[in-house]
Design a protein around this motif. Structure first.
Motif, short mmCIF file in Angstrom:
data_model
loop_
_atom_site.label_atom_id
_atom_site.label_comp_id
_atom_site.label_asym_id
_atom_site.label_seq_id
_atom_site.Cartn_x
_atom_site.Cartn_y
_atom_site.Cartn_z
N LYS A 185 0.83 -1.20 0.00
CA LYS A 185 0.00 0.00 0.00
C LYS A 185 0.86 1.25 0.00
O LYS A 185 0.56 2.22 -0.71
CB LYS A 185 -0.96 -0.02 1.19
CG LYS A 185 -2.08 0.99 1.09
CD LYS A 185 -3.22 0.66 2.03
CE LYS A 185 -2.99 1.26 3.39
NZ LYS A 185 -4.16 1.19 4.27
N GLU B 266 3.12 -4.95 -6.38
CA GLU B 266 2.40 -6.16 -6.76
C GLU B 266 3.06 -7.40 -6.17
O GLU B 266 2.37 -8.31 -5.71
CB GLU B 266 2.33 -6.26 -8.29
CG GLU B 266 1.49 -7.39 -8.79
CD GLU B 266 0.00 -7.27 -8.48
OE1 GLU B 266 -0.71 -8.28 -8.62
OE2 GLU B 266 -0.46 -6.18 -8.09
N PHE C 255 2.09 -7.40 -2.51
CA PHE C 255 0.67 -7.72 -2.39
C PHE C 255 0.45 -9.22 -2.57
O PHE C 255 -0.32 -9.83 -1.82
CB PHE C 255 -0.15 -6.92 -3.41
CG PHE C 255 -1.61 -7.25 -3.38
CD1 PHE C 255 -2.43 -6.74 -2.38
CD2 PHE C 255 -2.17 -8.08 -4.32
CE1 PHE C 255 -3.78 -7.05 -2.34
CE2 PHE C 255 -3.52 -8.39 -4.29
CZ PHE C 255 -4.32 -7.88 -3.29
N HIS D 117 -1.42 -11.92 -0.29
CA HIS D 117 -2.56 -12.66 -0.87
C HIS D 117 -2.32 -14.16 -0.76
O HIS D 117 -3.25 -14.93 -0.44
CB HIS D 117 -2.73 -12.26 -2.33
CG HIS D 117 -3.99 -12.74 -2.95
ND1 HIS D 117 -4.34 -14.06 -3.00
CD2 HIS D 117 -5.01 -12.08 -3.55
CE1 HIS D 117 -5.50 -14.21 -3.62
NE2 HIS D 117 -5.92 -13.00 -3.95
N CYS E 68 -5.65 -2.53 0.45
CA CYS E 68 -4.51 -2.51 -0.46
C CYS E 68 -4.97 -2.69 -1.90
O CYS E 68 -4.49 -2.01 -2.81
CB CYS E 68 -3.52 -3.60 -0.07
SG CYS E 68 -2.01 -3.58 -1.03
N GLU E 69 -5.90 -3.59 -2.10
CA GLU E 69 -6.44 -3.81 -3.46
C GLU E 69 -7.09 -2.53 -3.98
O GLU E 69 -6.91 -2.15 -5.14
CB GLU E 69 -7.45 -4.96 -3.46
CG GLU E 69 -8.11 -5.20 -4.80
CD GLU E 69 -7.15 -5.65 -5.91
OE1 GLU E 69 -7.48 -5.41 -7.08
OE2 GLU E 69 -6.10 -6.24 -5.60
N THR E 70 -7.81 -1.84 -3.11
CA THR E 70 -8.42 -0.56 -3.51
C THR E 70 -7.35 0.46 -3.84
O THR E 70 -7.45 1.18 -4.84
CB THR E 70 -9.33 -0.05 -2.38
OG1 THR E 70 -10.35 -1.03 -2.13
CG2 THR E 70 -9.99 1.26 -2.75
N LYS F 232 -4.42 -0.09 -4.95
CA LYS F 232 -3.85 -0.47 -6.24
C LYS F 232 -4.68 0.09 -7.39
O LYS F 232 -4.15 0.69 -8.32
CB LYS F 232 -3.76 -1.99 -6.35
CG LYS F 232 -3.32 -2.49 -7.70
CD LYS F 232 -3.38 -4.00 -7.76
CE LYS F 232 -3.13 -4.52 -9.15
NZ LYS F 232 -3.23 -5.98 -9.23
N GLN F 233 -5.98 -0.11 -7.32
CA GLN F 233 -6.85 0.36 -8.39
C GLN F 233 -6.82 1.89 -8.51
O GLN F 233 -6.79 2.43 -9.62
CB GLN F 233 -8.29 -0.14 -8.17
CG GLN F 233 -8.43 -1.64 -8.22
CD GLN F 233 -7.88 -2.25 -9.50
OE1 GLN F 233 -8.06 -1.73 -10.59
NE2 GLN F 233 -7.18 -3.37 -9.36
#
Length: 106
Positions: A19, A45, A48, A52, A84-86, A88-89
């Protein structure tokens, strides 16, 4: 520290680092340093994916019949994973927007 607690901290540490890199990539994009921004996205990535994978292992463990008893720490780790996924986007969109801004300024 072992077991679920260790996995939870592995997730938190990995996605926390990712993040931070996503945030740094947005700052680099704002300076129009797109090489740096894309390098940070790649590094993020990798981090992350470590988080994941640790989470996926817990899911596989539970799917194989070995119960995973959720704790507040695990819920926090999962929350950080989703945040973290948010991030990334948002970072990917920010980089695209900054590239378009740079073109408009020429």
């Amino acid at each position: 520290m072992e077991g679920l607690e260790l996995v939870s901290f592995q997730i938190i540490a990995s996605v926390g680092a990712a993040k931070s890199m996503y945030m740094e990539s947005m700052q680099a994009a704002q300076r129009y340093d797109f090489d740096k921004a894309e390098q940070l996205i790649e590094e993020a990535e990798e981090m992350f994916l470590k988080g994941h994978e640790a989470h996926a292992n817990l899911i596989q463990q539970e799917a194989s019949g070995k119960a995973v008893n959720p704790t507040l720490l695990l819920m926090h780790a999962e929350d950080q994973l989703m945040a973290c996924e948010t991030s990334k986007q948002i970072a990917l969109q920010q980089i695209l927007m900054c590239k378009k801004f740079q073109l408009l300024e020429k």
